[in-house]
Design a protein around this motif. Structure first.
Motif, short mmCIF file in Angstrom:
data_model
loop_
_atom_site.label_atom_id
_atom_site.label_comp_id
_atom_site.label_asym_id
_atom_site.label_seq_id
_atom_site.Cartn_x
_atom_site.Cartn_y
_atom_site.Cartn_z
N VAL A 388 0.84 -1.21 0.00
CA VAL A 388 0.00 0.00 0.00
C VAL A 388 0.87 1.25 0.00
O VAL A 388 0.56 2.25 -0.69
N LEU A 389 1.99 1.23 0.74
CA LEU A 389 2.87 2.40 0.79
C LEU A 389 3.47 2.69 -0.60
O LEU A 389 3.48 3.85 -1.04
N ILE A 390 3.94 1.65 -1.27
CA ILE A 390 4.52 1.85 -2.61
C ILE A 390 3.46 2.36 -3.59
O ILE A 390 3.70 3.26 -4.41
N LEU A 391 2.25 1.80 -3.50
CA LEU A 391 1.17 2.27 -4.37
C LEU A 391 0.84 3.73 -4.10
O LEU A 391 0.65 4.54 -5.03
N ALA A 392 0.76 4.10 -2.82
CA ALA A 392 0.42 5.48 -2.47
C ALA A 392 1.50 6.45 -2.95
O ALA A 392 1.21 7.49 -3.55
N LEU A 393 2.75 6.08 -2.69
CA LEU A 393 3.84 6.94 -3.13
C LEU A 393 3.88 7.05 -4.65
O LEU A 393 4.09 8.14 -5.21
N GLY A 394 3.71 5.93 -5.32
CA GLY A 394 3.81 5.92 -6.77
C GLY A 394 2.70 6.68 -7.45
O GLY A 394 2.91 7.28 -8.52
N VAL A 395 1.50 6.67 -6.87
CA VAL A 395 0.36 7.32 -7.52
C VAL A 395 0.22 8.78 -7.09
O VAL A 395 -0.02 9.68 -7.92
N TYR A 396 0.38 9.08 -5.80
CA TYR A 396 0.07 10.42 -5.31
C TYR A 396 1.23 11.41 -5.39
O TYR A 396 1.01 12.62 -5.53
N LEU A 397 2.48 10.95 -5.32
CA LEU A 397 3.60 11.90 -5.41
C LEU A 397 3.59 12.68 -6.72
O LEU A 397 3.74 13.91 -6.72
N PRO A 398 3.45 12.01 -7.88
CA PRO A 398 3.39 12.79 -9.13
C PRO A 398 2.19 13.73 -9.18
O PRO A 398 2.29 14.83 -9.73
N MET A 399 1.07 13.33 -8.60
CA MET A 399 -0.13 14.19 -8.62
C MET A 399 0.10 15.45 -7.79
O MET A 399 -0.37 16.54 -8.15
N TRP A 400 0.82 15.30 -6.68
CA TRP A 400 1.15 16.49 -5.89
C TRP A 400 2.08 17.42 -6.69
O TRP A 400 1.94 18.64 -6.63
N ASP A 401 3.02 16.83 -7.43
CA ASP A 401 3.92 17.66 -8.24
C ASP A 401 3.15 18.39 -9.33
O ASP A 401 3.47 19.54 -9.67
N PHE A 402 2.15 17.72 -9.90
CA PHE A 402 1.36 18.36 -10.95
C PHE A 402 0.54 19.52 -10.42
O PHE A 402 0.25 20.48 -11.13
N GLY A 403 0.17 19.48 -9.15
CA GLY A 403 -0.65 20.53 -8.58
C GLY A 403 0.13 21.76 -8.20
O GLY A 403 -0.45 22.80 -7.87
N LYS A 404 1.45 21.69 -8.24
CA LYS A 404 2.25 22.86 -7.85
C LYS A 404 2.29 23.90 -8.94
O LYS A 404 2.29 23.59 -10.12
#
Length: 404
Positions: A388-404
């Motif tokens: 679950v940690l790897i999935l969360a990091l893999g999916v949400y980290l790029p989305m946070w970068d896109f929102g900046k």
């Protein structure tokens, strides 16, 4: 005389269904009552001797005799032989009431062999897929000592303990097995259907992605491109492994590897040694020499690696060593167990001491099986949490970068 079929209860309250020749139902009821059996229902036999009743049976059960069938047969034979009923008639009656087609046919053939003058144990040897070498040996001792009812009762107790041990192991391993299968299936479905959607979105951005996202995308791309190959390879590996473990060498390697598995291996080893000790206790109590008891135990343990070590013990005894020294050379037993063997040899209570050893092993196995879920659950939780940690990091980290 006519043939009657009856249902009854013995002194212990166990239910019996069988058939017997008698001049009348009243005469049969009197015979049963004198033997300590309380008749419930007596009626003329509807099936001629030697003919089996046709009963529905699931296709995958045909050709296989389970522990349930053997336990019921052993209990009923113990009761009937103790009551003094003719053994041929008892076996014919049990054959007609048997639910398993393979056991039914074997019993009918046993009755035929007995009528032709063959001993029961000798007739049973013709059906190794039904009656194990342990079963045959104990019955043979019962025939020679005139205690056939005790032999059947002893074998039924042994089979009951074996059945209970298997049931506990299956119950304890069912939950971890289901969880692991669910995790594997979930990962496969995510890689095949869910992650490709995110992968296409991230690729259109053209920005540098975190390592967790790169890992997930690579795994997803590989699964999408080669999922058929993965399924075929998994199936081929399973078939190949199963085929290899059916060869003598492969079976030996697999049985040795099972004993080295973390957590499970120790339980399997002690359960197998409990089966060894229970077998030696029963055969020694029946009057067999130690080397013959060990030879039967080799076949009863159902583990080629431990059977090879027990065979080494038997050969050492035939060379003149005592059981304690032979057991020490096998490397299977703890010092306390060998001390118990030594005391049993010195006091002439080898059977009783092996019964205590079996009880000790079974107690340890029972305790560990009750704790198995507690031991494995943290590992399963850690595995699920890591995924679950790897999935969360893999999916949400790029989305946070896109929102900046």
């Amino acid at each position: 005389m006519a043939l009657y079929e009856y249902s009854a209860r013995d002194r212990g309250g166990a239910f019996i269904e069988s058939r017997m020749d008698a001049t009348s139902p009243d005469a049969l009821a009197t015979t049963l009552a004198e033997a300590g059996i309380t008749p419930i229902c007596i009626a003329p036999a509807r099936v001629r001797p030697g003919k089996a009743k046709k009963k529905f049976e699931l296709p995958w059960r045909r050709g296989r005799v389970g522990l349930d069938d053997l336990i019921v047969f052993s209990r009923q034979m113990a009761t009937l032989t103790e009551a003094g009923l003719p053994i041929v008639g008892a076996i014919q009656g049990l054959a007609d009431s048997a639910r398993n087609a393979t056991l039914r046919q074997a019993l009918l053939d046993l009755a035929e062999s007995l009528q032709s003058g063959r001993e029961l144990s000798s007739a049973m040897q013709r059906y190794p897929h039904v009656f194990s070498s342990l079963f045959v040996a104990v019955i043979s001792v019962g025939e020679n000592t005139g205690r056939l009812d005790e032999s059947f009762r002893e074998i039924s107790r042994y089979l009951e303990l074996e059945q209970e041990t298997r049931r506990r192991i299956k119950t304890a391993t069912r939950y971890p097995t289901l969880v692991v299968c669910a995790i594997v299936a979930a990962i496969f479905m995510l890689n095949l259907f869910v992650l490709p959607v995110f992968s296409d979105t991230f690729k259109t951005r053209g920005t540098e992605l975190p390592w967790a996202t790169e890992l997930l995308m690579a795994a997803s791309d590989f699964t999408v491109a080669y999922w058929i190959h993965m399924l075929v390879a998994t199936g081929a590996a399973a078939v190949g492994l199963r085929t290899y473990t059916k060869t003598p060498h492969g079976r030996f390697v697999w049985h040795r590897y099972k004993l080295m598995l973390p957590i499970i291996g120790s339980i399997v080893k002690r359960a197998t040694l409990a089966r060894y000790a229970r077998t030696v206790a029963m055969t020694s109590h029946s009057g067999l020499p130690v080397n013959q008891s060990l030879e039967i135990a080799m076949r009863a343990v159902d583990n080629d690696y431990i059977a090879e070590r027990v065979g080494g013990m038997r050969r050492a005894i035939e060379r003149g060593e005592n059981l304690t020294r032979a057991a020490a050379g096998s490397g299977l037993f703890a010092p306390l167990v060998m001390q118990m063997m030594g005391v049993g040899e010195q006091t002439g209570t080898l059977a009783e001491m092996h019964r205590h050893i079996a009880g000790s092993y079974e107690g340890e196995v029972d305790y560990d099986l009750r704790r198995l879920s507690d031991l494995i659950e943290p590992l399963l939780v850690a595995a699920v949490g890591g995924i679950v940690l790897i999935l969360a990091l893999g999916v949400y980290l790029p989305m946070w970068d896109f929102g900046k």
